[in-house]
Design a protein around this motif. Structure first.
Motif, PDB file in Angstrom:
ATOM      1  N   ARG A 334     -10.203  12.920   5.127  1.00  0.00           N
ATOM      2  CA  ARG A 334      -8.904  13.068   4.496  1.00  0.00           C
ATOM      3  C   ARG A 334      -9.037  13.848   3.193  1.00  0.00           C
ATOM      4  O   ARG A 334      -9.733  13.439   2.275  1.00  0.00           O
ATOM      5  N   ASP A 340       0.481  10.521  -5.102  1.00  0.00           N
ATOM      6  CA  ASP A 340       1.824   9.985  -5.292  1.00  0.00           C
ATOM      7  C   ASP A 340       1.922   9.397  -6.695  1.00  0.00           C
ATOM      8  O   ASP A 340       1.014   9.486  -7.497  1.00  0.00           O
ATOM      9  N   GLU A 341       3.042   8.808  -6.967  1.00  0.00           N
ATOM     10  CA  GLU A 341       3.301   8.422  -8.347  1.00  0.00           C
ATOM     11  C   GLU A 341       2.292   7.402  -8.860  1.00  0.00           C
ATOM     12  O   GLU A 341       2.007   7.343 -10.040  1.00  0.00           O
ATOM     13  N   ASP A 342       1.738   6.618  -7.932  1.00  0.00           N
ATOM     14  CA  ASP A 342       0.809   5.604  -8.383  1.00  0.00           C
ATOM     15  C   ASP A 342      -0.533   6.185  -8.782  1.00  0.00           C
ATOM     16  O   ASP A 342      -1.320   5.550  -9.464  1.00  0.00           O
ATOM     17  N   ALA A 343      -0.784   7.399  -8.302  1.00  0.00           N
ATOM     18  CA  ALA A 343      -2.098   7.962  -8.562  1.00  0.00           C
ATOM     19  C   ALA A 343      -2.189   8.501  -9.978  1.00  0.00           C
ATOM     20  O   ALA A 343      -3.266   8.741 -10.493  1.00  0.00           O
ATOM     21  N   LYS A 346      -1.364   6.477 -15.889  1.00  0.00           N
ATOM     22  CA  LYS A 346      -0.196   6.061 -16.649  1.00  0.00           C
ATOM     23  C   LYS A 346      -0.664   5.701 -18.039  1.00  0.00           C
ATOM     24  O   LYS A 346      -1.559   4.888 -18.221  1.00  0.00           O
TER      25      LYS A 346
ATOM     26  N   VAL B  22      -8.262   2.830  -3.017  1.00  0.00           N
ATOM     27  CA  VAL B  22      -7.645   4.072  -2.542  1.00  0.00           C
ATOM     28  C   VAL B  22      -7.852   5.136  -3.604  1.00  0.00           C
ATOM     29  O   VAL B  22      -7.606   4.900  -4.783  1.00  0.00           O
ATOM     30  N   ALA B  29      -6.463   5.163  -7.373  1.00  0.00           N
ATOM     31  CA  ALA B  29      -5.119   4.596  -7.424  1.00  0.00           C
ATOM     32  C   ALA B  29      -5.185   3.090  -7.239  1.00  0.00           C
ATOM     33  O   ALA B  29      -4.330   2.347  -7.715  1.00  0.00           O
ATOM     34  N   ALA B  51       0.660   1.237 -11.793  1.00  0.00           N
ATOM     35  CA  ALA B  51      -0.328   0.164 -11.764  1.00  0.00           C
ATOM     36  C   ALA B  51      -0.992   0.065 -10.397  1.00  0.00           C
ATOM     37  O   ALA B  51      -2.051  -0.518 -10.266  1.00  0.00           O
ATOM     38  N   GLY B  52      -0.348   0.639  -9.396  1.00  0.00           N
ATOM     39  CA  GLY B  52      -0.934   0.613  -8.054  1.00  0.00           C
ATOM     40  C   GLY B  52      -0.127  -0.208  -7.068  1.00  0.00           C
ATOM     41  O   GLY B  52      -0.565  -0.419  -5.938  1.00  0.00           O
ATOM     42  N   LYS B  53       1.078  -0.656  -7.487  1.00  0.00           N
ATOM     43  CA  LYS B  53       1.886  -1.479  -6.589  1.00  0.00           C
ATOM     44  C   LYS B  53       2.251  -0.722  -5.317  1.00  0.00           C
ATOM     45  O   LYS B  53       2.039  -1.214  -4.211  1.00  0.00           O
ATOM     46  N   SER B  54       2.792   0.485  -5.500  1.00  0.00           N
ATOM     47  CA  SER B  54       3.226   1.254  -4.328  1.00  0.00           C
ATOM     48  C   SER B  54       2.057   1.561  -3.422  1.00  0.00           C
ATOM     49  O   SER B  54       2.176   1.495  -2.200  1.00  0.00           O
ATOM     50  N   THR B  55       0.917   1.891  -4.012  1.00  0.00           N
ATOM     51  CA  THR B  55      -0.250   2.214  -3.206  1.00  0.00           C
ATOM     52  C   THR B  55      -0.680   0.996  -2.390  1.00  0.00           C
ATOM     53  O   THR B  55      -0.993   1.110  -1.205  1.00  0.00           O
ATOM     54  N   LYS B  58       1.714   0.529   0.412  1.00  0.00           N
ATOM     55  CA  LYS B  58       1.514   1.553   1.441  1.00  0.00           C
ATOM     56  C   LYS B  58       0.294   1.230   2.284  1.00  0.00           C
ATOM     57  O   LYS B  58       0.296   1.428   3.499  1.00  0.00           O
TER      58      LYS B  58
END
Lengths: 350, 514
Positions: A334, A340-343, A346, B22, B29, B51-55, B58
């Motif tokens: 891959r 994405d936004e989490d990557a 922050k 990930v 992430a 913070a990594g919630k969405s990751t 997913k």
């Protein structure tokens, strides 16, 4: 290297290069350019010359598609524009006179502008779906062209008018200079003014653009007017090539080829981001393919199928999904997909 | 890493993620995160944006694959290739941004992809019957035949949940399900959640509303910067502690007012509205907004909050009423006209009416100013970049790369881009409709403080929010709306949430139309 592959024009440009290479391998004379009377001749030069009508139409189509629209009436506008120009020349005392030709061209372009404005009115003011709004003129336009020519194929003799499509300026065809000029003008207007960015904004999110104070009505209208005028120029070049106002075959199906060229050039039919350079490449792909069919001597009965097969191939080669599939089949794990936004790192409020 | 033992003594978790990692390129992430979900529990996943919630979600729902670590369902190691794969194993998710099809009917949206077929044909009537059953379980009185898009966002959200429930769901992920619901609807949703809990469904709940998290959760897992902070029982964790764990530092500013209540509101309002009425849902509203004042607007969904904002900013035409600026009457025929008078509006629907997703951060910031200048007076590229960079810097927009498409930013940063776009106009009046909806606590505090700073510098702000605490914290005065009318306008320094709630909710407790 990856920067080159990631460039949005990499795949369209590769397709064009491959297409030309195949032609050269099939027949070395494809790339031959000869000089006669100080003019360049050859298959490649022919492509540059013959692509003029499609180029102009596709240029306008790009702007319309960027607003989330579509213009099906461009072929009909070409027919009207050609019919108007030739009818004026035909009816004049002096068909070869410079004044006559200028008037013919100006009136034809004015009519095209009005037709484009009509499309724009239906779409931006009345809010009619673009495909339906322009379908009206697609059907009615050819009818109008037939009325102008009284249903006959008006042939005219006017040596200077013929120069538009067949003549040379210095060493290259006049028609080539016309489309290059159109590309430059459109490119400069879109990118040196804010029109390009605002057009994309309207195409991507019309409501957000309105709330941001963008005059989306005017921008959409402008796109259809530009499409109409450019189709008008295409109509003049086409009629100059045939020197006959043929309301039925002028610009026949060109709207679909133009849409194809725009998509091949990487502009999405969903509207928004557009690429003028991409469209130029897209048109050259389509035109080269037309020439390939002639050059390889594909029988007329087989040529539509051949055309379709090559188009499918080119579209597949450009498809991101096929690229992903190719990567997963041919090994590499891959790749770093768009984070994405989490990557994103922050930064915590200090 | 502190992890409590599971309290209920249920032996095996339904879902167990261990060492979940990930990577996106060089960014981690998700870094060695563990998550356990037991049947019949509501588990809140907390953390800032990024913070990594969405990751994590997913990875759990098959939208993304783990680079390292394991995912175990019922003791069996799993690797989901697609969300559909995960759904077949009983894992469904409802996302913050509703991913349904507005043109199709409610029933079709609920049953889509799982329609009952006879001889290859779909029976719409059967589909509607099945949908009606699910809807009644949810206590929703919605015509299954009606197009989804004809309903308010809140109802669409519940339909999205109904869709998830209508599969044989064992794990339900709810990502910010309440951000567009009002308190009645939240109560309704919680009833449904508790019902599902009874049935043994594990619920992973994500919300930035702390009240709701504490109300509904059995356990809380906190993530920060892609790593696990810990798993806690709500009873063991004070709110302030939770925020500190999410933010990674002490957060005194979370408690204080961003600025002192202004000593005196100037006598003459800068923006004045009298009898503002629009057919889209506001009636006879009087509004006074002084220079440098923050006017909060409180009210339930449908009380006229958004209609008022849109009427003040030229988005909807006024049916009746007058507006004046600095004593001079004005009429706004369009948002553009309002912006000419330096009155700017930011919509509650960030995605559909706010950002232009595919355009860059830079283009999004300069969009309104460019639109104001017109097509021909293009802002020179160097100036554009300078302008966007200075706003991105001032509002701390992250990442700071101005050429990224704005849709790739987090919600909080998209909101800041929206603010930057309006601030680039040097407005005198800002009307902000739910500027903190769907963004995390840290970004929320930043936006609130920003509003306070702007007001201190003389900008007038109308601040609309469904969260009363927030309205009270930010505003100098609060206009309370009910049933499309302004019920009262009060000094917020002396107000409590309960007092506002009483006004918002019940007509009996106040004298009306004095």
């Amino acid at each position: 290297m990856t920067a080159i592959i990631k460039h949005r024009l990499f795949w369209p440009a590769s397709a064009l290069v491959v297409l030309i290479t195949v032609n050269m391998l099939a027949n070395a004379s494809f790339a031959r350019i000869t000089v006669r009377d100080g003019h360049l001749y050859g298959a490649l030069i022919d492509i540059l010359r013959q692509s003029a009508p499609l180029m102009l139409v596709a240029l306008g189509m790009t702007l319309v598609i960027a607003t989330r629209g579509i213009d099906l009436s461009v072929g009909a506008i070409m027919a009207v524009s050609g019919a108007v120009a030739l009818t004026i020349i035909d009816g004049s005392e002096d068909p070869g006179g410079f004044g006559t030709i200028m008037i013919a061209i100006l009136v034809a372009l004015l009519v095209s502008l009005v037709l484009g404005a009509w499309n724009g009115f239906l779409v931006s003011v009345l809010g009619i779906q673009p495909i339906i709004a322009t379908l009206v003129l697609m059907l009615a336009g050819r009818g109008t062209a037939l009325l102008i020519t009284s249903g006959e194929i008006t042939t005219v003799v006017s040596a200077p008018f013929k120069q538009i499509a067949s003549g040379y300026l210095v060493i290259l065809p006049v028609a080539f200079f016309i489309w290059v000029a159109a590309v430059v003008v459109v490119g400069v207007v879109e990118r040196r003014t804010a029109l390009g960015m605002l057009t994309e904004a309207v195409g991507i999110n019309p409501e957000a653009s309105r709330l941001a104070g963008v005059r989306s009505r005017g921008i959409i209208w402008t796109a259809y007017i530009a499409s109409g005028v450019l189709a008008g120029v295409a109509g003049i070049i086409y009629s100059s090539n045939t020197m006959a106002a043929d309301a039925n075959s002028a610009g026949y199906l060109i709207e679909l080829y133009a849409i194809l060229a725009v998509v091949l050039g990487g502009t999405s039919l969903m509207g928004g981001k557009f690429s003028i350079a991409g469209t130029v490449i897209g048109v050259l792909i389509v035109q080269t393919l037309e020439s390939t069919i002639l050059f390889l001597g594909v029988a007329p009965a087989k040529s539509p199928v051949f055309f379709a097969l090559v188009v499918i191939f080119v579209v597949l080669v450009q498809s991101p999904r096929v690229h992903r599939w190719g990567r997963s089949v041919f090994g590499s794990s891959r790749t770093s997909s768009a984070p994405d936004e989490d990557a994103e790192k922050k930064e915590v409020a200090a | 890493m502190t992890r409590n033992n599971h309290p209920m003594g249920q032996p095996t978790p339904l879902v167990e993620m261990e060492h979940a990692t990930v990577r996106f390129g060089t960014t981690l992430a998700l870094d060695d995160v563990a998550l356990r979900l037991y049947p019949g529990e509501v588990h809140s996943l907390m953390g800032e944006n990024g913070a990594g919630k969405s990751t994590l979600i997913k990875a759990l729902t098959g939208a993304l694959r783990l680079d390292a670590g394991t995912l175990t369902i019922d003791g069996t190691a799993m690797r989901f290739a697609t969300p559909y794969d995960a759904q077949r194993h009983g894992i469904s998710a409802v996302y913050q941004e509703i991913n349904l099809l507005p043109n199709l009917s409610v029933a079709e949206n609920i049953r889509l992809g799982r329609e009952h077929r006879s001889h290859g044909l779909i029976s719409p009537r059967r589909m509607e019957r099945e949908a009606a059953v699910v809807l009644s379980e949810l206590g929703l009185s919605v015509d299954p035949h009606s197009p989804l898009g004809s309903h308010p966002v809140a109802v669409q959200q519940l339909v999205a949940i109904a869709r998830a429930i209508s599969t044989d769901v064992r794990v339900l992920v709810l990502d910010e399900p309440t951000s567009s619901l009002d308190s009645d609807e939240v109560a309704e949703l919680f009833r449904v959640i508790r019902d599902l809990k009874e049935r043994g469904v594990a619920i992973l709940f994500i919300s930035h509303f702390l009240d709701q998290v504490y109300e509904i959760s059995d356990r809380i897992t906190v993530l920060r910067d892609g790593a696990l902070v810990g798993e806690y029982l709500p009873t063991d964790l004070l709110r302030i502690e939770l925020m500190q764990k999410m933010l990674g530092h002490d957060a005194p500013e979370l408690l204080s007012r961003p600025r002192p209540a202004s000593a005196a509101v100037p006598a003459e309002p800068y923006l004045k509205g009298r009898g503002v009425t629009s057919s889209l849902g506001i009636c006879d509203a009087d509004v006074d907004l002084a220079e440098g004042e923050v006017l909060g607007v409180a009210g339930l969904l449908g009380s006229g909050r958004t209609a008022l904002a849109r009427a003040l900013t030229g988005i909807d035409a006024l049916d009746r009423g007058e507006l004046s600026i600095d004593g001079r009457p004005v009429r706004f025929a369009s948002p553009r006209a309002a912006m000419k008078h330096r009155v700017a509006y930011s919509s509650e629907n960030r995605r559909t009416e706010g950002i232009v997703g595919d355009l860059s951060v830079l283009d999004n910031i300069t969009l309104a100013l460019q639109a104001q200048r017109g097509v021909f007076r293009k802002i020179p590229p160097a100036r554009q970049r300078e302008l966007a960079a200075s706003w991105a810097e001032a509002l701390r927009i992250r990442p700071s790369d101005l050429d990224r498409p704005v849709r790739t930013l987090s919600g909080g940063n998209q909101q800041k881009v929206m603010l930057a776009r309006l601030l680039a106009l040097s407005p005198r009046v800002l009307v902000l409709d739910e500027p903190t909806r769907g963004i995390d606590v840290g970004a929320k505090v930043e936006v609130q403080n920003l509003v306070a700073d702007l007001a201190t510098n003389g900008l007038s702000v109308v601040f609309i929010s469904a969260e009363l605490e927030e309205v009270l914290r930010v505003s100098d005065r609060v206009a309370v709306l009910r049933d499309e009318r302004v019920v009262d306008t009060l000094e917020s320094a002396t107000l409590t949430v309960d007092a506002v709630l009483a006004l918002v909710a019940s007509p009996e407790t106040t004298e009306e139309g004095e």
